[in-house]
Design a protein around this motif. Structure first.
Motif, short mmCIF file in Angstrom:
data_model
loop_
_atom_site.label_atom_id
_atom_site.label_comp_id
_atom_site.label_asym_id
_atom_site.label_seq_id
_atom_site.Cartn_x
_atom_site.Cartn_y
_atom_site.Cartn_z
N GLU A 279 1.01 -1.12 -0.14
CA GLU A 279 -0.02 0.06 -0.07
C GLU A 279 0.99 1.25 0.09
OE1 GLU A 279 -2.22 0.88 3.85
OE2 GLU A 279 -1.70 2.60 3.07
N ASN A 280 2.11 1.16 0.92
CA ASN A 280 2.83 2.34 1.09
C ASN A 280 3.68 2.60 -0.41
OD1 ASN A 280 4.09 4.43 2.78
ND2 ASN A 280 5.92 3.39 2.30
N GLN A 281 3.91 1.49 -0.98
CA GLN A 281 4.72 1.67 -2.17
C GLN A 281 3.70 2.38 -3.35
OE1 GLN A 281 5.73 -2.36 -3.77
NE2 GLN A 281 7.12 -1.12 -5.03
N VAL A 282 2.41 1.88 -3.35
CA VAL A 282 1.46 2.62 -4.31
C VAL A 282 1.27 4.09 -3.81
CG1 VAL A 282 -0.84 2.83 -5.00
CG2 VAL A 282 0.16 0.66 -4.86
N ARG A 283 1.33 4.62 -2.71
CA ARG A 283 1.28 5.83 -2.17
C ARG A 283 2.54 6.59 -2.61
NH1 ARG A 283 -2.30 7.11 1.88
NH2 ARG A 283 -3.15 5.37 3.00
N TYR A 284 3.65 6.04 -2.43
CA TYR A 284 4.84 6.61 -2.97
C TYR A 284 4.90 6.89 -4.24
CZ TYR A 284 10.01 7.65 -2.87
OH TYR A 284 11.18 8.12 -3.33
N GLN A 285 4.38 6.02 -5.34
CA GLN A 285 4.35 6.16 -6.57
C GLN A 285 3.31 7.00 -7.17
OE1 GLN A 285 4.15 1.97 -7.42
NE2 GLN A 285 6.32 1.68 -8.34
N ALA A 286 2.36 7.24 -6.20
CA ALA A 286 1.16 8.06 -6.41
C ALA A 286 1.58 9.60 -6.28
CB ALA A 286 0.14 7.94 -5.78
N SER A 287 2.43 9.81 -5.29
CA SER A 287 3.21 11.18 -5.15
C SER A 287 4.06 11.49 -6.07
CB SER A 287 3.78 11.20 -3.67
OG SER A 287 2.84 10.82 -2.63
N LEU A 288 4.88 10.64 -6.57
CA LEU A 288 5.92 10.79 -7.43
C LEU A 288 5.27 11.17 -8.70
CD1 LEU A 288 8.81 10.52 -7.23
CD2 LEU A 288 8.85 8.36 -8.11
N MET A 289 4.07 10.40 -8.93
CA MET A 289 3.49 10.74 -10.30
C MET A 289 2.97 12.03 -10.20
SD MET A 289 0.69 8.39 -12.12
CE MET A 289 -0.69 9.17 -11.23
N MET A 290 2.35 12.60 -9.36
CA MET A 290 1.78 13.80 -9.02
C MET A 290 2.77 14.88 -9.31
SD MET A 290 -1.43 13.74 -8.66
CE MET A 290 -2.57 12.69 -7.95
N ILE A 291 3.87 14.69 -8.60
CA ILE A 291 5.03 15.42 -8.90
C ILE A 291 5.64 15.52 -10.33
CG2 ILE A 291 7.44 15.95 -8.24
CD1 ILE A 291 6.80 14.90 -5.34
N ASN A 292 5.73 14.60 -10.89
CA ASN A 292 5.93 14.43 -12.12
C ASN A 292 5.25 15.26 -13.11
OD1 ASN A 292 8.47 13.20 -12.34
ND2 ASN A 292 7.74 11.23 -12.08
N ARG A 293 3.82 14.99 -13.01
CA ARG A 293 2.85 15.80 -13.86
C ARG A 293 2.98 17.15 -13.64
NH1 ARG A 293 -1.42 11.84 -14.35
NH2 ARG A 293 -0.35 10.35 -15.47
N ARG A 294 3.25 17.58 -12.38
CA ARG A 294 3.36 19.10 -12.09
C ARG A 294 4.58 19.53 -12.75
NH1 ARG A 294 1.15 23.13 -11.32
NH2 ARG A 294 1.44 24.68 -9.68
N ILE A 295 5.67 18.97 -12.82
CA ILE A 295 6.79 19.37 -13.60
C ILE A 295 6.48 19.37 -14.86
CG2 ILE A 295 9.22 18.75 -14.16
CD1 ILE A 295 9.60 17.36 -11.19
N SER A 296 5.88 18.44 -15.31
CA SER A 296 5.61 18.62 -17.09
C SER A 296 4.57 19.73 -17.43
CB SER A 296 5.25 17.10 -17.64
OG SER A 296 4.33 16.88 -16.80
N SER A 297 3.74 20.02 -16.18
CA SER A 297 2.65 21.06 -16.68
C SER A 297 3.28 22.48 -16.53
CB SER A 297 1.64 21.25 -15.85
OG SER A 297 1.81 21.35 -14.48
N ILE A 298 4.43 22.76 -15.64
CA ILE A 298 5.30 23.93 -15.43
C ILE A 298 6.07 24.05 -16.79
CG2 ILE A 298 7.12 25.00 -14.32
CD1 ILE A 298 5.65 23.77 -11.76
N GLU A 299 6.53 22.98 -17.29
CA GLU A 299 7.49 22.90 -18.47
C GLU A 299 6.57 23.29 -19.76
OE1 GLU A 299 11.19 19.75 -17.71
OE2 GLU A 299 9.22 19.22 -18.77
N ASN A 300 5.42 22.56 -19.75
CA ASN A 300 4.34 23.25 -20.95
C ASN A 300 4.17 24.79 -20.92
OD1 ASN A 300 4.02 21.10 -22.52
ND2 ASN A 300 2.17 20.34 -21.22
#
Lengths: 141, 132
Positions: free
Chosen positions: B106-127
């Motif tokens: 469960e914790n691994q999924v949480r970690y990956q979800a947070s990581l994904m959100m951060i990655n999306r945020r980075i790509s939207s700022i890049e856009n």
């Protein structure tokens, strides 16, 4: 970064479990060994595990993660060696008795299964931590 | 502008990372006599974070300054909770391998979800920066 500590923690668990497996192998190998006296008979050995808590309890402000497994040592079973009447045996004493090991093969086999399952769990944990770290290091790409 | 760009996900990532270590310790000590399984109470730490939305970390310009409260530090060893076992073993160990493995997953999924959100945020700022 505590994710790196997972390698130490799981590594210590794998070391402890492999010592346990080693001791089990030694016990099973000597299950049929005999000796001339009760003192010389092979006694089953068992490892003693403990949590690495000493330095943590001394300083409770330390990071939350990272309690590894510590090998406290190996103890010998106190059970009586098995006394058998074998007058023709070359190791028999004056009364014709030989003294077999006090290894319980059923106990050793369950120990073996438990050790290998725990080892597998630690490997899985280490693999997951590695995956998470690799994903984190490619963040923003 | 970029002060709080990742929102709760930045803290969530740190906390999940910390929790990986705690749960790994539990799994490592599954066969250690008298070991008590511990865990970070994710809900209460998260509630503490959300009660102070967008709280800025307090600047500590001197080592004698006290650390900030909620939103500041990660939980230390003393603040970890003990897990209540369904069936404790005779040797005083309270680790239940299936429970710990489930929490770990469960914790691994949480970690990956947070990581994904951060990655999306980075790509939207890049856009936004590339102006297309």
């Amino acid at each position: 970064m505590s994710l790196f500590k997972v390698f130490d923690v799981s590594g210590s668990a794998m070391t402890a479990q492999s010592v346990r497996l080693n001791v089990t192998a030694s016990n099973l190998a000597n299950a049929d060994s005999v000796a001339s006296t009760p003192d010389a008979a092979y006694r089953a050995r068992h490892p003693v595990f403990a949590a690495q808590l000493q330095e943590l309890t001394a300083n409770p402000d330390l990071d939350a993660a990272g309690v590894g497994v510590q090998m406290k040592g190996v103890v010998q079973s106190a059970a009586e060696p098995v006394k058998r009447f074998h007058p023709e045996h070359p190791l028999a004493d004056a009364q014709g008795f030989v003294y077999g090991s006090n290894v319980n093969p059923v106990e050793e086999l369950t120990n073996m299964i438990s050790a290998s399952r725990s080892f597998q769990s630690s490997v899985e944990v280490m693999t997951s931590a590695r995956d998470l770290l690799l994903q984190t290091s490619s963040m923003g790409r | 502008m970029f002060k709080n760009v990742f929102g709760i996900h930045e803290r969530s990532l740190l906390l999940s990372g910390e929790r990986v270590g705690v749960l790994a310790s539990n799994i490592a000590n599954a066969d250690t006599p008298h070991y008590k399984a511990r865990d970070i109470d994710f809900q209460s730490v998260l509630a503490g974070e959300q009660s102070t939305p967008g709280a800025l970390p307090m600047a500590r310009t001197d080592t004698a300054h006290l650390a900030a409260g909620p939103g500041g530090e990660l939980p230390t060893l003393a603040e970890l909770k003990y897990r209540i076992p369904f069936q404790p073993s005779l040797d005083g160990n309270t680790v239940e391998a299936p429970v710990e493995q489930a929490k770990f997953a469960e914790n691994q999924v949480r970690y990956q979800a947070s990581l994904m959100m951060i990655n999306r945020r980075i790509s939207s700022i890049e856009n936004a920066l590339s102006g297309q």
